[in-house]
Write an enzyme that holds these catalytic residues in place. Sequence first.
Site, PDB file in Angstrom:
ATOM      1  CB  THR A  12       5.519   2.083  -9.619  1.00  0.00           C
ATOM      2  OG1 THR A  12       4.706   1.977 -10.802  1.00  0.00           O
ATOM      3  CG2 THR A  12       6.614   3.110  -9.850  1.00  0.00           C
ATOM      4  N   GLY A  13       4.402  -0.301  -7.857  1.00  0.00           N
ATOM      5  CA  GLY A  13       3.375  -1.299  -7.536  1.00  0.00           C
ATOM      6  C   GLY A  13       3.951  -2.697  -7.577  1.00  0.00           C
ATOM      7  N   GLY A  17       0.639  -8.598  -7.281  1.00  0.00           N
ATOM      8  CA  GLY A  17       0.069  -8.821  -8.607  1.00  0.00           C
ATOM      9  C   GLY A  17       1.058  -8.763  -9.759  1.00  0.00           C
ATOM     10  CB  ILE A  18       0.775  -6.990 -13.012  1.00  0.00           C
ATOM     11  CG1 ILE A  18      -0.526  -7.665 -13.479  1.00  0.00           C
ATOM     12  CG2 ILE A  18       1.671  -6.638 -14.193  1.00  0.00           C
ATOM     13  CD1 ILE A  18      -1.497  -6.739 -14.209  1.00  0.00           C
ATOM     14  CE1 TYR A 150      -7.754   1.046 -13.300  1.00  0.00           C
ATOM     15  CE2 TYR A 150      -9.301  -0.235 -14.606  1.00  0.00           C
ATOM     16  CZ  TYR A 150      -8.042  -0.068 -14.059  1.00  0.00           C
ATOM     17  OH  TYR A 150      -7.070  -1.024 -14.275  1.00  0.00           O
TER      18      TYR A 150
HETATM   19  N1  LIG Z   1      -5.806  -7.141 -12.510  1.00  0.00           N
HETATM   20  C1  LIG Z   1      -6.469  -6.724 -13.561  1.00  0.00           C
HETATM   21  O1  LIG Z   1      -7.481  -7.329 -13.974  1.00  0.00           O
HETATM   22  C2  LIG Z   1      -5.975  -5.518 -14.316  1.00  0.00           C
HETATM   23  C3  LIG Z   1      -6.542  -5.269 -15.564  1.00  0.00           C
HETATM   24  C4  LIG Z   1      -6.127  -4.165 -16.289  1.00  0.00           C
HETATM   25  C5  LIG Z   1      -5.155  -3.334 -15.765  1.00  0.00           C
HETATM   26  N2  LIG Z   1      -4.630  -3.589 -14.548  1.00  0.00           N
HETATM   27  C6  LIG Z   1      -3.603  -2.666 -14.055  1.00  0.00           C
HETATM   28  O2  LIG Z   1      -2.488  -3.408 -13.636  1.00  0.00           O
HETATM   29  C7  LIG Z   1      -1.736  -2.624 -12.704  1.00  0.00           C
HETATM   30  C8  LIG Z   1      -1.320  -3.516 -11.552  1.00  0.00           C
HETATM   31  O3  LIG Z   1      -2.489  -3.957 -10.876  1.00  0.00           O
HETATM   32  P1  LIG Z   1      -2.662  -5.430 -10.288  1.00  0.00           P
HETATM   33  O4  LIG Z   1      -3.822  -6.025 -10.960  1.00  0.00           O
HETATM   34  O5  LIG Z   1      -1.390  -6.132 -10.240  1.00  0.00           O
HETATM   35  O6  LIG Z   1      -3.206  -5.055  -8.827  1.00  0.00           O
HETATM   36  P2  LIG Z   1      -2.522  -5.076  -7.383  1.00  0.00           P
HETATM   37  O7  LIG Z   1      -2.106  -6.470  -7.072  1.00  0.00           O
HETATM   38  O8  LIG Z   1      -3.461  -4.395  -6.484  1.00  0.00           O
HETATM   39  O9  LIG Z   1      -1.222  -4.205  -7.608  1.00  0.00           O
HETATM   40  C9  LIG Z   1      -1.293  -2.809  -7.673  1.00  0.00           C
HETATM   41  C10 LIG Z   1      -0.048  -2.262  -7.031  1.00  0.00           C
HETATM   42  O10 LIG Z   1      -0.068  -0.825  -7.098  1.00  0.00           O
HETATM   43  C11 LIG Z   1       0.192  -0.349  -5.783  1.00  0.00           C
HETATM   44  N3  LIG Z   1      -0.331   0.993  -5.568  1.00  0.00           N
HETATM   45  C12 LIG Z   1      -1.620   1.403  -5.561  1.00  0.00           C
HETATM   46  N4  LIG Z   1      -1.687   2.710  -5.283  1.00  0.00           N
HETATM   47  C13 LIG Z   1      -0.408   3.129  -5.109  1.00  0.00           C
HETATM   48  C14 LIG Z   1       0.195   4.373  -4.797  1.00  0.00           C
HETATM   49  N5  LIG Z   1      -0.534   5.486  -4.584  1.00  0.00           N
HETATM   50  N6  LIG Z   1       1.544   4.428  -4.696  1.00  0.00           N
HETATM   51  C15 LIG Z   1       2.304   3.328  -4.899  1.00  0.00           C
HETATM   52  N7  LIG Z   1       1.792   2.126  -5.184  1.00  0.00           N
HETATM   53  C16 LIG Z   1       0.454   2.044  -5.291  1.00  0.00           C
HETATM   54  C17 LIG Z   1      -0.464  -1.383  -4.884  1.00  0.00           C
HETATM   55  O11 LIG Z   1      -0.059  -1.233  -3.550  1.00  0.00           O
HETATM   56  P3  LIG Z   1      -0.940  -1.888  -2.332  1.00  0.00           P
HETATM   57  O12 LIG Z   1      -0.550  -3.345  -2.283  1.00  0.00           O
HETATM   58  O13 LIG Z   1      -0.517  -1.101  -1.175  1.00  0.00           O
HETATM   59  O14 LIG Z   1      -2.398  -1.710  -2.700  1.00  0.00           O
HETATM   60  C18 LIG Z   1       0.041  -2.639  -5.552  1.00  0.00           C
HETATM   61  O15 LIG Z   1       1.387  -2.878  -5.234  1.00  0.00           O
HETATM   62  C19 LIG Z   1      -2.619  -1.450 -12.339  1.00  0.00           C
HETATM   63  O16 LIG Z   1      -2.175  -0.297 -13.009  1.00  0.00           O
HETATM   64  C20 LIG Z   1      -3.995  -1.851 -12.844  1.00  0.00           C
HETATM   65  O17 LIG Z   1      -4.772  -0.741 -13.196  1.00  0.00           O
HETATM   66  C21 LIG Z   1      -5.017  -4.666 -13.813  1.00  0.00           C
END
Ligand SMILES: NC(=O)c1ccc[n+]([C@@H]2O[C@H](COP(=O)([O-])OP(=O)(O)OC[C@H]3O[C@@H](n4cnc5c(N)ncnc54)[C@H](OP(=O)(O)O)[C@@H]3O)[C@@H](O)[C@H]2O)c1
Length: 249
Positions: A12-13, A17-18, A150
Amino acid sequence: MSKLKNKVTVITGANSGIGLATAKLFLNEGAKVVLSGRRQEALDEVAKELDGDFLTVVADVSKPEDNKRLIEETVSKYGNIDVLFLNAGIAPLSSTSEITDEHYTEVFDTNVKGPILAVKEALPNLNDNGSILFTNSIVHQKGFDGFSVYSASKGALRAYSRVLTSEVKDRGIRVNSIAPGPIETPIYGKMNLPGEVVEEMGKGFAQSVPLGRFGQSEEVAKTALFLASEDASYINGVELEVDGGLSQI
Ligand SMILES: NC(=O)c1ccc[n+]([C@@H]2O[C@H](COP(=O)([O-])OP(=O)(O)OC[C@H]3O[C@@H](n4cnc5c(N)ncnc54)[C@H](OP(=O)(O)O)[C@@H]3O)[C@@H](O)[C@H]2O)c1
């Protein structure tokens, strides 16, 4: 040798990003990958840069019916699931004195209810000895201003994952969490903050990290590969920090 040859994986997601970095790495390792995201156009865009056996499914993780359909479409195309990577999440900020009902609901529906309901839908279709992975965060281990709801959501998910680890033990399913520190992804542009504030916050994070920098999505993806594969066959129930040491000092 491919570490995930023919392993059916749901992420998912996965359009950003990740999640996207992990989808690419898993495809390179021979997995059949279902990339899920909430926006069709974003999934269409990333599909252009992918090689391998994959499917994209639009699903908003905060909606129960979407989680159900995501699993149904996966099983219909590939059969039962081997790896379930619940990675989608949001991190809008709010000081504790300004939290609104909407803020709370949006964060908890996405970061907690979403993965919990996806697991519920997936369990009957998850192969024994499979792997469930959560993208959690180090935020619930420390106090970062503005991240209260969060952090609470990620703490809740960590508590949930412990119970899940125990409840699926008879099936040999491993449940692990990844706790990233600051990772350079688009999430920082989605925090409802002015660009300069995000930049300052980023500098502060980078300075606090013992390795002195943000991490990259690919570094988290490699951790996901390790935990999902046979290389981690005796690792179960853990939360593995990928944070350059930030949580440890
Ligand atoms: N980056 C950091 O520093 C960091 C640190 C700790 C934890 N995390 C965690 O890592 C995970 C991935 O985040 P990321 O940093 O890779 O950020 P990201 O690039 O914004 O990726 C997040 C993904 O989740 C999707 N998403 C958000 N709400 C959603 C929903 N209701 N239904 C389906 N998809 C949804 C986003 O879609 P859209 O593109 O449409 O927004 C995007 O594809 C998250 O759980 C975040 O909390 C990140």
